[in-house]
Scaffold this motif. Sequence first.
Motif, PDB file in Angstrom:
ATOM      1  N   HIS A  86      -4.236  -2.880  -9.552  1.00  0.00           N
ATOM      2  CA  HIS A  86      -5.460  -2.533  -8.846  1.00  0.00           C
ATOM      3  C   HIS A  86      -5.519  -1.040  -8.600  1.00  0.00           C
ATOM      4  O   HIS A  86      -4.551  -0.328  -8.840  1.00  0.00           O
ATOM      5  CB  HIS A  86      -5.519  -3.280  -7.514  1.00  0.00           C
ATOM      6  N   ARG A  87      -6.647  -0.637  -8.085  1.00  0.00           N
ATOM      7  CA  ARG A  87      -6.848   0.777  -7.804  1.00  0.00           C
ATOM      8  C   ARG A  87      -5.725   1.288  -6.885  1.00  0.00           C
ATOM      9  O   ARG A  87      -5.365   0.611  -5.921  1.00  0.00           O
ATOM     10  CB  ARG A  87      -8.193   0.968  -7.105  1.00  0.00           C
ATOM     11  N   GLY A  88      -5.166   2.429  -7.226  1.00  0.00           N
ATOM     12  CA  GLY A  88      -4.110   2.994  -6.398  1.00  0.00           C
ATOM     13  C   GLY A  88      -2.716   2.634  -6.886  1.00  0.00           C
ATOM     14  O   GLY A  88      -1.732   3.176  -6.428  1.00  0.00           O
ATOM     15  N   GLU A  89      -2.634   1.722  -7.840  1.00  0.00           N
ATOM     16  CA  GLU A  89      -1.312   1.327  -8.328  1.00  0.00           C
ATOM     17  C   GLU A  89      -0.934   2.070  -9.606  1.00  0.00           C
ATOM     18  O   GLU A  89       0.184   1.948 -10.088  1.00  0.00           O
ATOM     19  CB  GLU A  89      -1.273  -0.191  -8.563  1.00  0.00           C
ATOM     20  N   ASP A  90      -1.862   2.807 -10.138  1.00  0.00           N
ATOM     21  CA  ASP A  90      -1.597   3.592 -11.335  1.00  0.00           C
ATOM     22  C   ASP A  90      -1.169   4.985 -10.878  1.00  0.00           C
ATOM     23  O   ASP A  90      -1.888   5.660 -10.144  1.00  0.00           O
ATOM     24  CB  ASP A  90      -2.883   3.659 -12.170  1.00  0.00           C
ATOM     25  N   GLU A  91       0.025   5.399 -11.325  1.00  0.00           N
ATOM     26  CA  GLU A  91       0.582   6.667 -10.848  1.00  0.00           C
ATOM     27  C   GLU A  91      -0.380   7.844 -11.024  1.00  0.00           C
ATOM     28  O   GLU A  91      -0.502   8.678 -10.146  1.00  0.00           O
ATOM     29  CB  GLU A  91       1.881   6.972 -11.591  1.00  0.00           C
ATOM     30  N   ALA A  92      -1.062   7.876 -12.183  1.00  0.00           N
ATOM     31  CA  ALA A  92      -1.906   9.024 -12.489  1.00  0.00           C
ATOM     32  C   ALA A  92      -3.037   9.204 -11.476  1.00  0.00           C
ATOM     33  O   ALA A  92      -3.382  10.317 -11.099  1.00  0.00           O
ATOM     34  CB  ALA A  92      -2.490   8.865 -13.895  1.00  0.00           C
TER      35      ALA A  92
ATOM     36  N   LEU B  27       7.734   5.340  -3.667  1.00  0.00           N
ATOM     37  CA  LEU B  27       7.475   3.902  -3.667  1.00  0.00           C
ATOM     38  C   LEU B  27       7.498   3.391  -5.092  1.00  0.00           C
ATOM     39  O   LEU B  27       7.163   4.114  -6.022  1.00  0.00           O
ATOM     40  CB  LEU B  27       6.077   3.595  -3.090  1.00  0.00           C
ATOM     41  N   TYR B  28       7.871   2.151  -5.226  1.00  0.00           N
ATOM     42  CA  TYR B  28       7.768   1.514  -6.534  1.00  0.00           C
ATOM     43  C   TYR B  28       6.293   1.254  -6.796  1.00  0.00           C
ATOM     44  O   TYR B  28       5.582   0.760  -5.929  1.00  0.00           O
ATOM     45  CB  TYR B  28       8.536   0.190  -6.497  1.00  0.00           C
TER      46      TYR B  28
END
Length: 409
Positions: free
Chosen positions: A340-346, A319-320
Amino acid sequence: MADLPDAATCYELLARMALIRRFEEEAGRQYQRARAGGFLHLAIGEEATIVGTTSVMRDEDFLIGTYRTHGHAIARGTEPKRVMAELFGRVDGTSGGRGGSMHIFDAEKRFMGGYGIVGGNLPIAAGISLASQYKGEDAVTVCMFGDGASNTGNFGETMNLAALWKLPVLFMVENNLYGMGTSVERHSAQTDLSKKAEGYGISGERIDGMDVVEVREGVAEGIRLAREEQRPTLLEAFTYRYRGHSAADPEVYREREEVEEWQEKDPIEQFAKRCLEADVLGEREVAQAREAAEEAVKAAVEFAEASPEPPLDTMYENLYAQTEPSSGWYAVDERSPEPHRGEDEAEMPAAARELAEAGAAYAGQAEGPRPNPATHGDAQEGVEPRVSAEREVGDEPEDADGSPAEDEG
Ligand SMILES: Cc1ncc(C[n+]2csc(CCOP(=O)(O)OP(=O)(O)O)c2C)c(N)n1
Ligand SMILES: [Mg+2]
């Protein structure tokens, strides 16, 4: 009537058509059992158009279709078990179980999908054929779409560029007489769809889409023109879907008798009969083709059932994802532009699980009214937000007039 090809080819055509017919009957059954999710559009009745087309394509050619393409992928050589696993949402599916029925895709077999946007595959077909031309490759792109799709703006734009740039592409309208519940006479001012691209410099031809041999010949010539003369053409194949538009269709727009009339011209029965009468195939071979289809479909269901569901912590793969702040509305959370939370790959795997378990986008937020992009985003003032309901088998959302809700493929 076009001549029958040699016995081996006849057997292959019959076996392919029988296989995709059995596959789709079974897909319908598995959908009723809620084993296959999402939406399901069956092409039962359209097998001669599909198999006739793919049977004269080379391995290096590209095929692109719509949301009604289980058969197209299988006819192109994708294993039925991988298509069934995709319908079941399992990891061994053609799209890893992420796409479902409308998004079958197999780059290896050069089957380029699977699109839910009506007419959306046309410009993509032009792009694929432009790439082949640009790279000096010999491949032809075959683009299959419905009668309804011939009304879209994409149709005209694509025809123009295909003719202008002399692209190696063949357009095939699968005219099954309806776009959802609307007949061709009610949706297209020009009902001879083969003429619809003439003004753009693309000539067309009408063929009997219930006759696998006629389809083969028409498509072979179209592919030849595309490959050797860089001349795109538009074929209109008359065909018919025996089942509803999707599994949710109450079919109030047509009479039972009309369906039965077309079933009398069944492409598989007709072709088997013709092969038997001409003594090209024997009863034993016809039975063998059907048995092989039965076996392959049984194995496909077993395979799909045994294949695991994708693990929850892979939810964000492919997913992008937003890692830098930027303005606008996007994926996971529509409340405000910052990440927001969950959008940061790490932090994704752990956060994905947490969010999913807690109810996704609003996890961890205080209860209360939620902003909706339909009314609070850049959409028009006063637009009612769409209400999405969980699918229950046999109880799909419908529009007020009893036709299926239009947010399907
Ligand atoms: C751009 C767009 N508009 C509307 C829809 C809703 N829709 C889904 S299928 C369909 C009918 C298309 O009919 P046709 O092109 O004849 O294909 P068929 O389903 O008969 O194979 C419509 C209007 C959509 N998916 N995409
Ligand atoms: Mg149609």
